[in-house]
Design an enzyme around this catalytic site. Sequence first.
Site, PDB file in Angstrom:
ATOM      1  N   SER A  44       0.710  -0.977   0.005  1.00  0.00           N
ATOM      2  CA  SER A  44      -0.119   0.037   0.325  1.00  0.00           C
ATOM      3  C   SER A  44       0.904   1.101   0.204  1.00  0.00           C
ATOM      4  O   SER A  44       0.293   2.644  -0.311  1.00  0.00           O
ATOM      5  CB  SER A  44      -0.925  -0.305   1.340  1.00  0.00           C
ATOM      6  OG  SER A  44       0.057  -0.120   2.322  1.00  0.00           O
ATOM      7  N   GLU A  45       2.357   1.467   0.742  1.00  0.00           N
ATOM      8  CA  GLU A  45       3.159   2.493   0.615  1.00  0.00           C
ATOM      9  C   GLU A  45       4.923   1.926   0.439  1.00  0.00           C
ATOM     10  O   GLU A  45       4.732   1.309   0.947  1.00  0.00           O
ATOM     11  CB  GLU A  45       2.669   3.020   1.924  1.00  0.00           C
ATOM     12  CG  GLU A  45       2.640   4.553   1.714  1.00  0.00           C
ATOM     13  CD  GLU A  45       1.348   5.177   0.718  1.00  0.00           C
ATOM     14  OE1 GLU A  45       0.701   5.617   0.167  1.00  0.00           O
ATOM     15  OE2 GLU A  45       0.402   4.110   1.866  1.00  0.00           O
ATOM     16  N   THR A  46       5.043   3.087  -0.490  1.00  0.00           N
ATOM     17  CA  THR A  46       6.617   2.751  -0.420  1.00  0.00           C
ATOM     18  C   THR A  46       7.335   4.444   0.225  1.00  0.00           C
ATOM     19  O   THR A  46       6.778   4.625  -1.137  1.00  0.00           O
ATOM     20  CB  THR A  46       7.341   1.878  -1.786  1.00  0.00           C
ATOM     21  OG1 THR A  46       7.000   1.205  -1.994  1.00  0.00           O
ATOM     22  CG2 THR A  46       8.786   2.355  -2.025  1.00  0.00           C
TER      23      THR A  46
END
Length: 261
Positions: A44-46
Amino acid sequence: MLKQYVVDAFADKLFEGNPAAICVMQTWADDKLMQLIAMENNLSETAFTVKEGEHYKLRWFTPGGEIDLCGHATLATAFVLMNYVDKNMTKVHFQTLSGELIVTKTDDFYELDFPRFQLQQADITEQMTQVIGFKPVEAWLGRDLICVLEHEEQISKVKIDLENAKKLPGLLLHVSAKSSQYDCISRSFAPKLGVIEDPVCGSGHCHIAPLWSEKLKKSKLVARQASSRGGTLHCSVDKLRVKLAGKAILYSVAELQLPSF
């Protein structure tokens, strides 16, 4: 080569909470490359961070694009900096698209100081009911849309119509209810950003915690994200800010084979 950490944030144990990939860089990579890394990770996030003076600049990329605020990846980045970059650090100031964000470490907890989203009550529509599968009893809109359900048991039964969810207002969609074990229980969906369900959404709780703070007349809340992984957030709410505290656990460290690094 670029070192990348994957950390489970808002997690009391491994394989719980929300995994985020963290890249600590000396200089900024090209935006296109950071987006490609986020797409390849398919989390969902980097998060990407670079030290600039005394502070760190922090940016977050979903598989679908850069986002203006992310709680779990901020916690995960602070965890990496405090445990693997500078073990003497107990507080970090991040410069971000949402202004300055501060993370403070106390024992095993990392507390995030985030902006509070202001909510406006929205009309309940048939489209909301079709997307969620249950008719909300209330709807609230800030950056994201919150649909409040009547019973907490309904939260785990929600099956989102992902394509039609993209037509609803708000960047993310949260479904939430009052909880018997916690103060509130929620799930978060982000199909507009290429994320079906966000396991634990920190920025979402900058909407959810203020809503339930007003409803329950409490400034301190324990919130549970009821995804399949699950996660717990300890929230403190005032007029302008929301503090979110949780734990984090390292899952992996890898070297990305990038020619420019």
